[in-house]
Design an enzyme around this catalytic site. Sequence first.
Site, short mmCIF file in Angstrom:
data_model
loop_
_atom_site.label_atom_id
_atom_site.label_comp_id
_atom_site.label_asym_id
_atom_site.label_seq_id
_atom_site.Cartn_x
_atom_site.Cartn_y
_atom_site.Cartn_z
N ASP A 106 0.87 -1.18 0.00
CA ASP A 106 0.00 0.00 0.00
C ASP A 106 0.90 1.23 0.00
O ASP A 106 1.96 1.24 0.64
CB ASP A 106 -0.96 0.00 1.18
CG ASP A 106 -0.27 0.02 2.53
OD1 ASP A 106 0.08 1.11 3.01
OD2 ASP A 106 -0.06 -1.07 3.11
N ASP A 214 -9.46 3.70 6.14
CA ASP A 214 -8.29 3.63 7.01
C ASP A 214 -8.62 4.39 8.30
O ASP A 214 -8.64 5.62 8.31
CB ASP A 214 -7.09 4.24 6.29
CG ASP A 214 -5.88 4.33 7.18
OD1 ASP A 214 -5.89 3.76 8.28
OD2 ASP A 214 -4.89 4.99 6.77
N GLU A 216 -7.52 5.19 11.98
CA GLU A 216 -6.37 5.12 12.89
C GLU A 216 -6.41 6.17 13.98
O GLU A 216 -5.61 6.09 14.92
CB GLU A 216 -5.07 5.29 12.11
CG GLU A 216 -4.88 4.32 10.96
CD GLU A 216 -3.54 4.51 10.28
OE1 GLU A 216 -2.54 4.70 10.99
OE2 GLU A 216 -3.50 4.50 9.04
#
Length: 619
Positions: A106, A214, A216
């Site tokens: 990625d 994503d 986080e």
Amino acid sequence: MACRGSGVQVPSAPLKGVRDGGRHGAGHLVFHAPAMESSSTAQPQVRWPRADSLLTKEACGMVRAKWSARRRWVAVVTVALPALLLATLPALSSQAAGTALVTGVDVSRWDHPNGVGIDWTKVKAAGRSFAIVKATQRTNYTNPYFTPDFTGARTAGLVIGAYHYAEPSVTTCGGVLPCDRYKSARDQAKYFVSTMRGAGISLRSTGVLPPALDLEITGGLSSGDLVAWAQTFLATVRSLSGRTPMLYTYHSFIIGPLGNTSALASYPLWYARYTTTVPTATTLPGGWRTWALWQYTSTESTNGITGAGDVNRFNGSLSTLQAFADGTASGYAPPTEPVTLAATPGVGAATLTWSAPLDDGGVPILNYRVKVDDGPAVLAPTSSFVAWGLPAGSHSFTVAAENVAGIGPTAVATATIAAYDPLSVRPSATTLTIARPVAASGASWFPVQVRLVRTDTGQALPGAVISVVSQPELSGSPTAVGVTTDTEGTATAWLRAAIDTQVTATVPASAWNSSGTAVGSVRVRPALSAVLSTTSVKRTGVVRLRGGTTPLLAGETVYRQIYTAGRWVTKSSAVLSVTGRYSFPVPTSRKGRVTMRVLLPASTHHLRVTSRQVVLTVR
């Protein structure tokens, strides 16, 4: 995920994203970081964060390191199988059983230091099968390299995907109704999907992975709000794209900020945990019982990409990956129940057989989950399973199929075991396998993960007591560690070794399994210290650079190096004493700052290692 500048090598944790499009997160560090090198003349002293700590982009921008880690890893195991503990026997996934691993990268703007491009043809030739590119962040940032990276990777023949970096927030309603508390989740999801469409990317085409969130950072939200925010984003993306999106996050974020919730488990998990031990149903947090992608490192080099960075493993074969990335399908769901389940009784055992579900849910079956009586669900990679160590009497069995979308409904069967003489049991062959870590350091504990399976069906054996014995090559006492396999047949022993170590194990025979022996070795990077007698001195003063390693390496040569003109240059050498120590005089004839380190080259007994960097100021 990874963060790079010019020549940056990041430590083993996902990196924190900030408002200009970086990323951040946390991971689990297993190995001590060797000394760093840099293309910068200024050599910042960087201390790797502990597990689950965060790195900001600013900190990431300071990191300059090169990590060379090519290790051999083999081990051998001793296993004792308690006979009647084996009433329920799990099995390994097809990858754990030894098929080729499917890996990919990625990337984001950090993978373009100083604007350097990625050679996707080389990435493909390096054996990577897929690439996931950062697309967006917030509702006003698009990765400037998104379109060229996405297109380039796809042209090179890689399966391709995209992710959005989340910045969660909630709307303060102030008592005004109706109130869209999670409006920012919907807005970010719309921006993500519209950005891909604006780049001419169709999520309903072949070779395109499901879009990914994503997650986080918390944005200051409570666990309840954070889970609801993620659910809103994911549901919006699914509605707009027709694809069930993936969720990227890391282990301690699920345990902590997300409250170990199971509310998100219907979405395929892209799991970040930097360890050499393969995640299993018993180690995954939250409500997940399997993972679609596992980001296992942020420090692995891939030809075609500048510096080291993130590498991920897909949970399945290449054909399974291609099916998972087929956007032309109507979507995917858990499979239906297995058909024609039958249980055939034997001597203290029952053989289960079944056929694949009539509907696999749109993607290939990964495993089957088998329960014997009230025992735990265990994994089987094939359509057969032997439940052994069963006492006489009636027993029930359930089998469910599993794919990346989840676990389907169960099929049920029963069997009656007749009374039998334990001496009439014929033991079955077993197979031991070892997961090979990317690194082992003499300064840190390192894991040896073992798996024990039945040879004929591939099903794993839980409750096995495994003794892992290590013996340093040159001398020293052996170390034995005892561990017990879990419901997926895996166990992890944590060891320390100063130098390369032989590892031996044996599987003793029992009423239910045959004996076996395996032998291997672990390559180790020794610990190497370096300390200046003073860090600041007047010109022509006396300074020494001292340090050492294990006495087992007495007589080997170490080299003092300085960093100058963008590279490390060897200036002198010394022989390790009988205690493994060295001492270098350091010239102080010129004013300025000098960055130094000590190098111990590789030998037949250890890997190459460099000490930490030390800086001397000459006034």
